[in-house]
Design an enzyme around this catalytic site. Sequence first.
Site, mmCIF file in Angstrom:
data_model
loop_
_atom_site.group_PDB
_atom_site.id
_atom_site.type_symbol
_atom_site.label_atom_id
_atom_site.label_comp_id
_atom_site.label_asym_id
_atom_site.label_seq_id
_atom_site.Cartn_x
_atom_site.Cartn_y
_atom_site.Cartn_z
ATOM 1 N N GLY A 1 0.977 -1.087 -0.057
ATOM 2 C CA GLY A 1 -0.053 -0.022 0.120
ATOM 3 C C GLY A 1 1.100 1.219 0.241
ATOM 4 N N VAL B 1 -0.483 6.203 4.143
ATOM 5 C CA VAL B 1 0.114 5.679 5.199
ATOM 6 C C VAL B 1 1.226 4.764 4.830
ATOM 7 C CG1 VAL B 1 0.150 3.887 7.342
ATOM 8 C CG2 VAL B 1 -2.017 5.357 6.581
ATOM 9 N N ARG C 1 -14.425 2.558 11.259
ATOM 10 C CA ARG C 1 -13.348 1.568 11.097
ATOM 11 C C ARG C 1 -14.246 0.421 10.785
ATOM 12 N NH1 ARG C 1 -10.932 3.941 15.648
ATOM 13 N NH2 ARG C 1 -9.024 5.099 14.832
ATOM 14 N N ASN D 1 -7.226 -1.117 8.530
ATOM 15 C CA ASN D 1 -8.344 -1.165 9.668
ATOM 16 C C ASN D 1 -9.513 -1.752 8.930
ATOM 17 O OD1 ASN D 1 -7.909 0.313 12.112
ATOM 18 N ND2 ASN D 1 -7.323 2.025 10.748
ATOM 19 N N ASP E 1 -2.467 5.164 19.409
ATOM 20 C CA ASP E 1 -3.436 5.700 20.458
ATOM 21 C C ASP E 1 -2.729 6.420 21.576
ATOM 22 O OD1 ASP E 1 -5.608 4.698 18.715
ATOM 23 O OD2 ASP E 1 -5.509 2.736 19.882
ATOM 24 N N ARG F 1 -1.285 9.814 20.685
ATOM 25 C CA ARG F 1 -2.201 10.718 20.739
ATOM 26 C C ARG F 1 -2.597 11.327 22.026
ATOM 27 N NH1 ARG F 1 -5.631 7.672 16.037
ATOM 28 N NH2 ARG F 1 -4.751 9.100 14.244
ATOM 29 N N HIS G 1 -8.610 -1.339 18.589
ATOM 30 C CA HIS G 1 -8.325 0.096 17.959
ATOM 31 C C HIS G 1 -9.773 0.860 17.541
ATOM 32 C CE1 HIS G 1 -6.080 3.244 16.049
ATOM 33 N NE2 HIS G 1 -6.551 2.915 15.010
#
Length: 310
Positions: free
Chosen positions: A11, A15, A90, A122, A150, A153, A177
Amino acid sequence: MPKRPKISIVGAGNVGATAAHWAAAKELGDIVLVDVVDGIPQGKGLDLLESGPVELFDAKITGTNSYEPTADSDVVIITAGIARKPGMSRDDLLMTNAGIVRQVTEQIAKYSPNAVLIIVSNPLDVMCQVALKASKFPKHRVVGMAGVLDTARYRTFLAEAINVSVEDIQALVLGGHGDTMVPLVSYTTVSGIPITQLIDKDKLDKIVQRARDGGIEIVNYLKTGSAYYAPSAAAVQMAESIIKDKKRLLPCAAYLEGEFGINDVYCGVPVVLGASGVERIIQVHLTLDEKAALQKSADAVRVQVAKLPA
Ligand code: APR
């Protein structure tokens, strides 16, 4: 002569490409970017390679639409799939991304049978399970990136509120998540000082909630996609711990078989990440409330897993 480590990233979207950027800047090894779209991994890969003489890193960076160039990777970061848009959870990504993750994992496993897989697509915990099954790898070599993000953040918001360096905030966010993630206030410290001594409860509760909603906050700003700088940085921190056998203790999605009283499902827990992947799961003491919240979080993952075709 030892060869350079090899990291493949599947990918080459937001990201994936940003993960390649962080990994190159840290000179973690040679990088292969893979995507279904012709030209994207090749173009981004070449562009990144050409930043080497400015940023002073030596890495071979290859962009490709096939899996042969990924052969014998040490670590593979899987970010393939679709991202969220406003109004989507998600879990709305479930069926589409399950198909994509299954297919790319089979290819990766074929060419890199000894790699450690870091899953980012996700809904994260469910995609880990899809990748575990598709790869037929032992559970310690399929790990999910969620807790590091997480936690990052949560640490960001705390550092801002207390006005101290982010470097001095230690925290653990466990669970799946998503909305059911479990930030552990009892394990949140600032250079060892319990967080509750530095911030009042109301403020802390608001920060915990903002960390829970951290993903959607970014989606609502971006409108056409979801977060990528922090998610990719988190995935690369995990890759670094594996490649350098640093044995960092990080919250990651790991397959649980009895740990924390949870069975046969991926869930975010503290793990030691080293050369062989998840080397240990650290079963920290939880309060009854935290235990119940973690169980609830694992149950939410299980409900999603059950929706997948056998
Ligand atoms: N094989 C390889 N690449 C694929 C495949 C596939 N079968 N299907 C899709 N892709 C690629 C897309 O072409 C795209 O370049 O995956 C990339 C995804 O990139 P973005 O759309 O920019 O999404 P991104 O923000 O990178 O998020 C990717 O990570 O954080 C999660 O929720 C997020 O599931 C999403 C994933």
